[in-house]
Design an enzyme around this catalytic site. Sequence first.
Site, PDB file in Angstrom:
ATOM      1  N   SER A  88       4.771   3.513   4.472  1.00  0.00           N
ATOM      2  CA  SER A  88       4.554   3.775   3.047  1.00  0.00           C
ATOM      3  C   SER A  88       4.363   2.465   2.296  1.00  0.00           C
ATOM      4  O   SER A  88       5.231   1.594   2.329  1.00  0.00           O
ATOM      5  CB  SER A  88       5.751   4.533   2.458  1.00  0.00           C
ATOM      6  OG  SER A  88       5.846   5.806   3.028  1.00  0.00           O
ATOM      7  N   ARG A  90      15.108   2.607  -2.234  1.00  0.00           N
ATOM      8  CA  ARG A  90      14.541   1.586  -1.337  1.00  0.00           C
ATOM      9  C   ARG A  90      15.016   0.169  -1.683  1.00  0.00           C
ATOM     10  O   ARG A  90      14.265  -0.798  -1.562  1.00  0.00           O
ATOM     11  CB  ARG A  90      12.998   1.636  -1.365  1.00  0.00           C
ATOM     12  CG  ARG A  90      12.418   2.971  -0.949  1.00  0.00           C
ATOM     13  CD  ARG A  90      12.691   3.307   0.504  1.00  0.00           C
ATOM     14  NE  ARG A  90      12.236   4.660   0.805  1.00  0.00           N
ATOM     15  CZ  ARG A  90      12.990   5.755   0.738  1.00  0.00           C
ATOM     16  NH1 ARG A  90      14.280   5.670   0.409  1.00  0.00           N
ATOM     17  NH2 ARG A  90      12.495   6.931   1.016  1.00  0.00           N
ATOM     18  N   GLU A 101       6.360  -1.097  -1.742  1.00  0.00           N
ATOM     19  CA  GLU A 101       7.521  -0.782  -0.906  1.00  0.00           C
ATOM     20  C   GLU A 101       7.516  -1.696   0.319  1.00  0.00           C
ATOM     21  O   GLU A 101       8.552  -2.105   0.811  1.00  0.00           O
ATOM     22  CB  GLU A 101       7.481   0.682  -0.464  1.00  0.00           C
ATOM     23  CG  GLU A 101       8.680   1.107   0.349  1.00  0.00           C
ATOM     24  CD  GLU A 101       8.748   2.606   0.581  1.00  0.00           C
ATOM     25  OE1 GLU A 101       9.143   3.007   1.687  1.00  0.00           O
ATOM     26  OE2 GLU A 101       8.416   3.379  -0.345  1.00  0.00           O
TER      27      GLU A 101
END
Length: 298
Positions: free
Chosen positions: A220, A171, A290
């Site tokens: 998320s 990520r 995130e």
Amino acid sequence: MSVAELPRVAGKLTANAPLAPLVWFKSGGCAQWLFEPKDMEDLQSFLRNLDPATPVMALGLGSNMIVRDGGVPGVVVRLGKAFAKVKPVDAITLDCGGGASGILVSSTARDAAIAGLEFLRSIPGTVGGFVRMNGGAYGGEVKDILVDCDVVLRDGEHANLSVEELHYSYRHSELPDGAIVVSARFRGKPGEPSSIQAEMDRISESREASQPLRSKTGGSTFKNPDGHKAWQLVDEAGCRGLQIGGAQVSEKHTNFLINTGDASSADIEALGEEVRRRVMAKSGIDLQWEIQRVGEVK
């Protein structure tokens, strides 16, 4: 900063533009300026002539983002239809505009009999965000399909970056600060449209069953630590259903925060920090955000 101090544009420039309607959480303040460029030349000219001290931020679908209640200073750039085209380059490669959605990319891949891009169907966002964050789900990641991307740098210059130059990790990429992804090439493998559609349907059904898609959410919330699932750590710390103001940890999927109606961005961020504190106390693991958190606290 008045409009007279900004470069002239062919696209649309809006002062004090509310960002809450443009992000999935439906919360947060305004952009000092929202710029929707007409085309790449308009974007380059604007950035080239903009005071270098003015901050610039790209905004896609706002699906994985908290815009703080004090708003975002400087200029927020939102790529529109001119940057949302997707077309085949060869038998297994697509040229995708930075503003194109994952649904459009995966559907175009299906129609062109290109497999391997099905996972993009499940990521709510645009190509620009996928490239920046190494977007991934259901076993696929952008680093596995990206060939290269075109970006406009903060000074208005164009650059082409290969997948190797982005130095992808989980990520995360090393895309230059202020750079805006205007297009990317994704490469899959030969496939059958019916099989590709079946995989997309499977992913959609799985996502619908496990995630609070009908809620105002940000996707998320926390990265999965090595060897762990973030949702499981959150659940084990007793955070399922935990609420601060109008913000709540989803009962359906504990790695999702939801705006139950009138949450402020401060509520949502405070809830995330409380979850992090409780997980640390329970398991000793420092959960990392995130979701992007941008702008100023009110």
